[in-house]
Design a protein around this motif. Structure first.
Motif, PDB file in Angstrom:
ATOM      1  N   ASP A 450       1.035  -1.266   0.195  1.00 49.27           N
ATOM      2  CA  ASP A 450      -0.020   0.065  -0.032  1.00 49.27           C
ATOM      3  C   ASP A 450       0.800   1.252  -0.014  1.00 49.27           C
ATOM      4  OD1 ASP A 450      -2.064   1.693   0.204  1.00 49.27           O
ATOM      5  OD2 ASP A 450      -2.468   1.273   2.346  1.00 49.27           O
ATOM      6  N   SER A 452      -0.064   4.401  -0.364  1.00 51.64           N
ATOM      7  CA  SER A 452      -0.513   5.539   0.281  1.00 51.64           C
ATOM      8  C   SER A 452      -0.082   5.467   1.743  1.00 51.64           C
ATOM      9  CB  SER A 452      -1.900   5.299   0.446  1.00 51.64           C
ATOM     10  OG  SER A 452      -2.479   4.135   1.106  1.00 51.64           O
ATOM     11  N   ARG A 453       0.755   4.518   2.215  1.00 46.60           N
ATOM     12  CA  ARG A 453       1.344   4.710   3.525  1.00 46.60           C
ATOM     13  C   ARG A 453       2.810   4.686   3.526  1.00 46.60           C
ATOM     14  NH1 ARG A 453      -2.546   2.706   7.392  1.00 46.60           N
ATOM     15  NH2 ARG A 453      -0.817   2.138   8.802  1.00 46.60           N
TER      16      ARG A 453
END
Length: 500
Positions: A450, A452-453
């Motif tokens: 992920d 986005s992290r």
């Protein structure tokens, strides 16, 4: 208590002042709260009546964010509650219309808008705010561009000796201009030579004469000679214009143009291929975290950052290294600007070689050899340095890199292009006492990343002391523990029963 009315005559003012002084002296004999005498120049708003302030004079305590000589805010309307400059030191006292009128009569008639604007400009021009607003000059930008301009180069003929690299390093607009001009100039030059040869031999004046043996047929001007040059060099051969065997110079000229045209094709097409296939744009899909973090890992203080690859085609033989850019002065007084020192990212253990399939956290252990050995969280704010991160690897689409073939004496290097990605971190981009959040999980039989992290961090408990201080504290604890154990053994030994 309400203020008395202002007297109409100066004599009454003197009498009133004497009565107030006598009343004050009488009150001092009685037990009253200890209020200090009011200063002559009060620090309150001009519309406020003269009141006893708190401990000390308010004029010696200017308001934060406003110079001491700047005028206070404009008075509010009647009935409003006005506050002194230090509202926490004096209680809020309501305003009266008479006090307001007296304050207006005593103030200097200066435009308040100009004064407030002047104060605002001087506050913005203060050296503290200028230092905060001044942008830090980087050695390498976040996208990897080096902010170094080379000037006053005297021996520029060295660039012409390496003409291939010079052309490849040109920007695209200049590269395309050079690419087109190489062909256009040769076409025009050989076209002029064809026209001059036809004009000297008389082929231009004998057009349409069947008995004339022309050297260059159907060339009656410069435009037709230019078309012959283009057709000959590009091997088009329409058949209307051509060089005959009636002259030797025409044959030699045609051979020379063919050789020159082949050389230009080889050089310019090769430059175009290298220019397009350079893996410079591959670095755009290699990303770095925006900030560095400093926290403890395995009981050691570490400097960490995160790297990742956005493509599914991975980097082959990826290696990472870091440089510290910092100016310093030697013991002899020599100033070394932008000195480069190496940061160990696991070179001795092989941890600097990455299998960059998922985002990885790169760790620099702060030990005795590290330049951050004496740096604490407080001294980090006062430092000025820059950390440059360099990630290198072979693009998988262009080659497989170094590999071992059975039956050979050593590894073989296949054809591949090296890609390099760079970024930098300044001292204000280092977070003390933080750690990166994990961005990989297991979903449906595969590991899911992920992104986005990728930039997310969270705060952890980290001592603000330097690694040197933590090491000395640990050694001191070990010495105390050994001293206590020896003391305990000395106490227990006399109590032991003697042997038979």
């Amino acid at each position: 208590p309400p203020q008395p009315d202002l007297p109409a005559a100066p004599g009454a003012l003197v009498e009133d002042g004497g009565q107030q002084a006598a009343a004050t002296a009488a009150k001092r004999s009685t037990p009253m709260p200890n209020y200090p005498s009011a200063p002559r120049h009060s620090g309150f708003v001009p519309s406020e009546p003269s009141l006893p302030p708190n401990r000390g004079s308010l004029t010696t305590q200017p308001h934060r964010g406003r110079p001491s000589w700047c005028p206070p805010p404009a008075p509010q309307e009647a009935g409003a509650r006005l506050y002194p400059l230090h509202a926490l030191s004096v209680a809020n006292i309501p305003n009266s219309s008479r006090g307001k009128s007296s304050a207006r009569s005593s103030t200097v008639p200066t435009p308040e808008g100009l004064q407030s604007r002047r104060c605002k400009l001087l506050e913005e021009d203060s050296p503290v705010l200028q230092g905060a607003k001044r942008q830090r000059q980087r050695y390498v930008t976040k996208v990897g561009k080096c902010q170094v301009n080379l000037g006053n180069i005297q021996d520029k003929k060295r660039f012409l000796s390496d003409i291939f690299t010079t052309i490849v390093d040109l920007k695209y607009r200049w590269f395309l201009f050079v690419f087109m001009m190489c062909y256009v100039v040769t076409w025009v030059v050989f076209g002029f030579i064809y026209f001059f040869d036809a004009w000297v031999r008389g082929d231009v004046g004998h057009q349409g004469d069947p008995e004339w043996q022309a050297c260059i047929e159907n060339v009656d001007g410069f435009v037709s000679a230019l078309l012959l040059s283009v057709e000959s060099q590009r091997t088009i051969g329409y058949g209307t214009r051509m060089v005959t065997a009636n002259c030797a110079e025409g044959v030699i000229l045609l051979i020379a143009q063919s050789i020159v045209g082949s050389m230009i094709d080889a050089m310019m097409v090769g430059c175009m291929f290298v220019k397009i296939s350079r893996p410079k744009k591959r670095a755009q899909t290699l990303i770095f975290s925006k900030n560095c973090v400093i926290s403890r890992r395995d009981e050691k203080l570490c400097l960490m950052f995160r790297v990742g690859d956005l493509r599914e085609s991975h980097m082959v033989d990826a290696k990472i290294r870091a440089k510290l850019i910092k100016s310093r002065q030697t013991a002899e007084g020599e100033f070394i600007p932008l000195e480069q020192s190496e940061l160990n990212l696991g070179y001795d253990t092989g941890e600097d070689r990455l299998f960059l399939v998922e985002p990885q956290i790169i760790c620099h252990v702060i030990n005795r050899q590290s330049p951050f050995w004496d740096m604490s969280a407080e001294s980090l704010r006062r430092e000025q340095f820059e950390i440059i991160i360099i990630l290198e690897g072979i693009v998988e689409a262009t080659g497989k890199g170094s590999r071992w073939r059975p039956g050979t004496a050593g590894p073989c290097l296949a054809a591949g292009m090296t890609c390099q990605a760079r970024t930098s971190y300044t001292e204000d981009e280092i977070l003390w006492g933080y750690r990166f959040e994990p961005c990989m999980s297991l979903e449906k039989g595969a590991f899911q990343v992920d992104y986005s992290r990728f930039e997310m961090t969270f705060e952890v408990q980290t001592p603000a002391a330097s690694a040197k201080e933590l090491h000395e504290l640990k050694e001191l604890e070990q010495q105390e523990h050994s001293t206590l154990s020896l003391y305990w053994d000395h106490l227990v030994q006399p109590c032991a029963l003697p042997g038979p």
